[in-house]
Scaffold this motif. Structure first.
Motif, PDB file in Angstrom:
ATOM      1  N   GLU A 194       0.831  -1.435   0.078  1.00 55.07           N
ATOM      2  CA  GLU A 194      -0.015  -0.031   0.000  1.00 55.07           C
ATOM      3  C   GLU A 194       0.922   1.304  -0.036  1.00 55.07           C
ATOM      4  OE1 GLU A 194      -1.986   2.063  -0.432  1.00 55.07           O
ATOM      5  OE2 GLU A 194      -3.970   1.462   0.171  1.00 55.07           O
ATOM      6  N   GLY A 239       0.624   4.046  -1.618  1.00 54.65           N
ATOM      7  CA  GLY A 239      -0.228   5.286  -1.676  1.00 54.65           C
ATOM      8  C   GLY A 239      -0.799   5.676  -0.062  1.00 54.65           C
ATOM      9  N   LEU A 240      -0.846   4.564   0.687  1.00 57.62           N
ATOM     10  CA  LEU A 240      -1.527   4.793   2.005  1.00 57.62           C
ATOM     11  C   LEU A 240      -0.058   5.431   2.683  1.00 57.62           C
ATOM     12  CD1 LEU A 240      -3.271   4.359   4.725  1.00 57.62           C
ATOM     13  CD2 LEU A 240      -2.560   2.075   4.511  1.00 57.62           C
ATOM     14  N   MET A 296       0.916   8.741   2.070  1.00 58.50           N
ATOM     15  CA  MET A 296      -0.402   9.739   2.805  1.00 58.50           C
ATOM     16  C   MET A 296       0.020   9.807   4.187  1.00 58.50           C
ATOM     17  SD  MET A 296      -4.275   9.382   3.059  1.00 58.50           S
ATOM     18  CE  MET A 296      -4.578   8.135   4.478  1.00 58.50           C
TER      19      MET A 296
END
Lengths: 255, 435
Positions: free
Chosen positions: B235, B237-238, B241
């Motif tokens: 993940e 993208g997580l 972020m």
């Protein structure tokens, strides 16, 4: 043709909820919102239908929280084609399910979808009135507690959960409104990168609406549930436990 | 793969070979017969190797050094070499359970002559699987959704992240409350903030820090998961972020160094956060305490009658090169006996929690003879130790569960180094701080 999915945000109960000093509302500054769990299933069911029939999925919601964008972008990232947000002066307004349906119905009418899917109920709509009210306003057929759908010529087949493990399969002429209990698959995961991409690239369509003047019952007072500890744990062999359960039920006149 | 190379169905070799007038052909053997010299296609290898970061997948030359050191192969049928071979024979890694079994422990990379780097290949392949909409194991999906929503994989309320402080018994300054610079920003992380046994270790560590007079503070509810294991689980993208949010939060406060409880956070801060503009001087708490040993040693006054062995966390040892600090602390404990496990230091065995394994326990167990944590606990018991010392917050719950599931209850206790130090300092008793 399109499949319309109505999404609603509800307070996330993972964080402890606090009551506003007015005593008639939640402390909205400390509330985090999540999409109503059943609405997540409605979206998943629509996406599964799309995989077979190629219908466009349109997600639609009334932005009463000011934070609906996140939910709509997530739906777009999951595979919806369009997102529509109804905006208005909802600050400190409490919208009843009936008022919500009244705002949504004309927009849905104009979308003229093949199906409307929404959650069978929500924490602020425990009676599950949203889908049937929409259906009544649109004069389209409705069924609720749906656990699976299939689109056929001019109709939708919906499997509906009854009691005792029974299911019922109905065929409804389309357009129809369905209250979804559970999608055929677990709502899919969408990588955060995809959501952020949607936030950069996708557009949410906005429709201005007026806050309806309605004669809904107001909230007189909100209270936090009082904790009670009256649970009695029954231990022993299954037979003994069963005997004890019967005793308790008999003592209370329940059997 | 060289595009000019094509599969050749049949090969006939010359019956005789004469080099510089010398006949070098031996007696006839099957090599002179008909044989297929290529029985595979390179497409699936190329599919993985073309992902950014996963180029080295194609470098494997099948020597097999990685297999015996792979902790997953010890308890199952796995191993980086096998992934390459399976891809050759037409099995797509992206659709295989193998995709989720690697714990990114890095022991294969340590021995690989070709530097085939599973620590980069696996996250890239997993990300590709997620982005292409392939389903992921349900328990991992829940952990990722929880992290995105609440900033921790446990699904606990963000505001409760600092609740453990109330039971610390010593002041644990929270930066948004004290509004002053600190020397050490303590990055507590998720399990030490929420998991009951993680909190025990946090309380012990807070008392040790306090006794040493360290000027420290925590972020409390403003801290979010550092996100390294989510990144390794695919993940990205997580992770981005979380990194951006954490860097933004850290920029609000003044501090000189970061001390982390969790080796996975150490890894994130050292190797990933700088790419997003987060440059910090980051220490694992064992490194900091070993550095403070001259001041710490006089405080270690109580005899601990324990037989200890120590588990090197992959992300402290192999990934970040710290093997000595925990051992210096263990050796400073009065009264203890210390025995190494056969697999230790650079060849330490993985607990199974890294690379997303923490959230794939049931899934992985379905593909293994026993859990990695169970294998490790049995190794610890075999040393004759009564206490398995750990210094990574993933391990206390994994090993305590493994002690139970292998029937070793009463034989082996699992304790954080911070708990043993605090006990030797008289700051906690023999039982966990919250008991």
């Amino acid at each position: 043709m399109t499949l319309a999915v109505v999404l609603k945000q509800v307070p996330d109960v993972v964080e402890e909820l606090a009551i506003d000093p007015s005593g008639t509302d939640l402390d909205r500054d400390s509330v985090a919102y999540v999409v109503n769990e059943y609405d997540e299933h409605a979206l998943e069911e629509a996406l599964l239908l799309r995989e077979v029939t190629g219908e466009d999925v349109v997600v639609i919601g009334v932005d009463t929280t000011g934070e609906l964008d996140q939910a709509l972008y997530t739906a777009l990232a999951k595979g919806a084609q369009r997102a529509v947000k109804l905006v208005g002066d909802f600050e400190s307004a409490w919208l009843s399910t009936r008022a919500l349906a009244g705002l949504l119905a004309p927009v849905l009418q104009e979308l003229s979808p093949r199906l409307v899917l929404t959650g069978v109920q929500a924490p602020d709509d425990l009676d599950g009135q949203l889908a049937p009210t929409l259906a009544a306003l649109l004069d389209w057929p409705h069924t609720g507690v749906v656990i699976g759908t299939e689109l056929v010529d001019g109709a939708v087949r919906a499997r509906k959960e009854l009691w005792g493990g029974l299911t019922l399969e109905l065929e409804l002429a389309t357009p129809a409104v369905l209250g979804i209990q559970a999608a055929r698959a677990t709502p899919r995961y969408v990588p955060v990168g995809r959501v952020r991409q949607a936030m950069r690239e996708a557009t949410i369509e906005e429709v201005e609406v007026d806050v309806p003047a309605e004669s809904a019952p107001g909230v007189a007072r909100l209270r936090v549930p009082e904790a009670a500890s009256q649970a009695e744990m029954l231990t022993g062999r299954p037979g003994e436990v069963a005997e004890r359960i019967l005793e308790i039920l008999r003592a209370r006149g329940l059997c | 793969m060289d595009g000019s190379v094509r599969k050749v169905e049949t090969v006939w070799e010359e019956d005789t070979a004469i080099v510089e007038g010398v006949d070098i052909s031996g007696p006839w053997n099957r090599m002179f017969g008909q044989r297929v010299i290529w029985d595979y296609t390179p497409e699936l290898i190329d599919e993985i190797a073309s992902l950014p970061g996963a180029e080295s997948f194609a470098w494997c030359y099948q020597c097999g050094k990685c297999v015996p050191v792979c902790p997953v192969d010890v308890v199952g049928d796995y191993g980086p070499r096998k992934l390459y071979r399976k891809a050759q024979t037409g099995l797509n890694l992206l659709d295989s359970p193998d995709l989720w079994l690697c714990t990114t422990c890095m022991n294969c990379l340590r021995v690989c002559p070709k530097q085939v780097d599973m620590v980069q290949i696996m996250p890239a392949a997993r990300e590709q699987a997620l982005l292409s909409g392939r389903p992921l194991p349900a328990e991992l999906q829940e952990a990722l959704e929880n992290t995105a929503r609440y900033g921790n994989p446990l699904g606990q309320p963000p505001r409760k992240r600092e609740a453990w402080v109330k039971n610390a018994g010593v002041p644990v300054p929270i930066l948004h409350q004290i509004q002053r610079p600190v020397e050490w920003l303590w990055w507590v992380e998720c399990y030490p903030s929420y998991h009951p046994r993680g909190i025990d270790a946090s309380i012990a560590l807070a008392r040790v820090f306090h006794a040493l007079g360290l000027d420290f503070g925590i972020l409390g509810r403003e801290e979010k998961c550092a996100g390294d294991s989510q990144r390794l689980a695919g993940e990205h993208g997580l992770f981005e972020m979380l990194a951006e949010e954490n860097i933004r939060t850290l920029s609000k406060y003044e501090f000189q160094h970061i001390v982390v409880t969790d080796p996975h956070a150490l890894n994130a801060f050292r190797k990933q956060y700088p790419k997003y503009g987060g440059q910090y001087d980051v220490w694992h708490y064992t490194t900091l305490l070993a550095h403070e040993l001259p001041r710490l040693r006089p405080l270690l006054t109580r005899q601990l009658p324990y037989r200890l062995t120590f588990h090197d966390p992959c992300y402290l040892g192999r990934h970040n090169g710290e093997y000595d600090a925990p051992r210096q602390l263990i050796e400073a404990l009065p009264g203890v006996e210390f025995t190494e496990m056969p697999r230790c230091r650079q060849n330490s065995y993985c607990c199974g929690g890294g690379g997303g394994g923490m959230w794939l326990d049931s899934f992985a167990a379905g593909h293994q003879r026993r859990r990695l944590s169970e294998e490790r606990v049995l190794e610890a018991v075999a040393t004759g130790a009564d206490t398995l010392v750990i210094c990574c917050p993933y391990e206390v719950s994994r090993f305590e569960d493994a002690v139970k599931s292998t029937g070793q209850e009463g034989q082996l206790r699992v304790r954080d180094i911070a708990e043993l130090l605090a006990e030797a300092m008289g700051l906690i008793g023999e039982e966990p701080a919250q008991a």
